[in-house]
Design an enzyme around this catalytic site. Sequence first.
Site, PDB file in Angstrom:
ATOM      1  N   PHE A  10       0.846  -1.199   0.000  1.00 51.88           N
ATOM      2  CA  PHE A  10       0.000   0.000   0.000  1.00 51.88           C
ATOM      3  C   PHE A  10       0.882   1.250   0.000  1.00 51.88           C
ATOM      4  CE2 PHE A  10      -2.223   3.404   2.310  1.00 51.88           C
ATOM      5  CZ  PHE A  10      -3.398   3.481   1.576  1.00 51.88           C
ATOM      6  N   GLY A  11       0.604   2.176  -0.915  1.00 48.43           N
ATOM      7  CA  GLY A  11       1.317   3.456  -0.985  1.00 48.43           C
ATOM      8  C   GLY A  11       0.365   4.605  -0.721  1.00 48.43           C
ATOM      9  N   TYR A  12       0.851   5.600   0.030  1.00 52.75           N
ATOM     10  CA  TYR A  12       0.019   6.766   0.353  1.00 52.75           C
ATOM     11  C   TYR A  12       0.743   8.075   0.048  1.00 52.75           C
ATOM     12  CZ  TYR A  12       3.145   6.443   4.269  1.00 52.75           C
ATOM     13  OH  TYR A  12       4.298   6.365   5.013  1.00 52.75           O
ATOM     14  N   GLY A  13       2.017   7.983  -0.351  1.00 52.99           N
ATOM     15  CA  GLY A  13       2.801   9.188  -0.659  1.00 52.99           C
ATOM     16  C   GLY A  13       3.334   9.074  -2.075  1.00 52.99           C
ATOM     17  N   SER A  14       4.659   9.124  -2.208  1.00 49.05           N
ATOM     18  CA  SER A  14       5.218   9.046  -3.561  1.00 49.05           C
ATOM     19  C   SER A  14       4.901   7.703  -4.215  1.00 49.05           C
ATOM     20  CB  SER A  14       6.730   9.272  -3.532  1.00 49.05           C
ATOM     21  OG  SER A  14       7.383   8.214  -2.875  1.00 49.05           O
ATOM     22  N   GLU A  89      13.021   3.746   0.520  1.00 45.12           N
ATOM     23  CA  GLU A  89      12.362   4.308   1.705  1.00 45.12           C
ATOM     24  C   GLU A  89      13.285   4.292   2.936  1.00 45.12           C
ATOM     25  OE1 GLU A  89       9.296   5.633   1.348  1.00 45.12           O
ATOM     26  OE2 GLU A  89       9.308   5.057  -0.755  1.00 45.12           O
TER      27      GLU A  89
HETATM   28  C1  SIN Z   1       4.511   5.932   0.448  1.00 39.55           C
HETATM   29  O1  SIN Z   1       4.500   6.580  -0.580  1.00 39.55           O
HETATM   30  O2  SIN Z   1       3.610   5.107   0.689  1.00 39.55           O
HETATM   31  C2  SIN Z   1       5.628   6.045   1.451  1.00 39.55           C
HETATM   32  C3  SIN Z   1       6.139   7.416   1.637  1.00 39.55           C
HETATM   33  C4  SIN Z   1       6.763   8.039   0.420  1.00 39.55           C
HETATM   34  O3  SIN Z   1       7.681   7.440  -0.171  1.00 39.55           O
HETATM   35  O4  SIN Z   1       6.345   9.116   0.013  1.00 39.55           O
END
Ligand code: SIN
Length: 184
Positions: A10-14, A89
């Site tokens: 699951f990703g929530y940012g980049s 990360e």
């Molecule tokens: C993510 O995207 O889920 C982790 C944080 C990031 O790399 O921005």
Amino acid sequence: MSRLDDVWIFGYGSLIWRIDFPHEEERMAYIKGWQRKFWQGSTDHRGLPGKPGRVATLINAPESICWGKAYRIHPEQLKDVLAHLDYREKGGYDRLELDIHFDEQQQVTGLTYHATHENENFLGHASSQEIAAQVKSSHGPSGSNQEYVLELHRALLQMGQQDDHLDEIVAALSSHQGSPIASA
Ligand code: SIN
């Protein structure tokens, strides 16, 4: 077709908009009990040591949900994908196992990358204006911090999703309210 040994990330940012790893399937998804906050410092992607940018992490919020994207990884590619993402990360994020929801009926157990307050780059709460000012003045090896914020905003809008915290930062960025602050 999905297999029992497939792993979902699951990703929530980049990880919503900069997808640089092989995957079998990509779906909009949400997690429960978390809020996306720009409380993590970035010294390796969107800022530099001594002059960190601000990027997203997850903060416990029992009544909240956080929308993002889930990626199904082929078991044969899992080792390489995790090695790649662990490196990408590495600036404070650890793997966290959690339930990923596609809707109220369908969920899977998967992984996300989470930066807790215990990592050395964690910055914590600041006003939207302060965050915007820091975002505006930060750049790192992966590009500008502003690009990170605006690309995430664009990607969420494209998914039909919206995030109050992110909207406030984007509004502060465009209204030039942010005044430079000392780097944390
Ligand atoms: C993510 O995207 O889920 C982790 C944080 C990031 O790399 O921005």
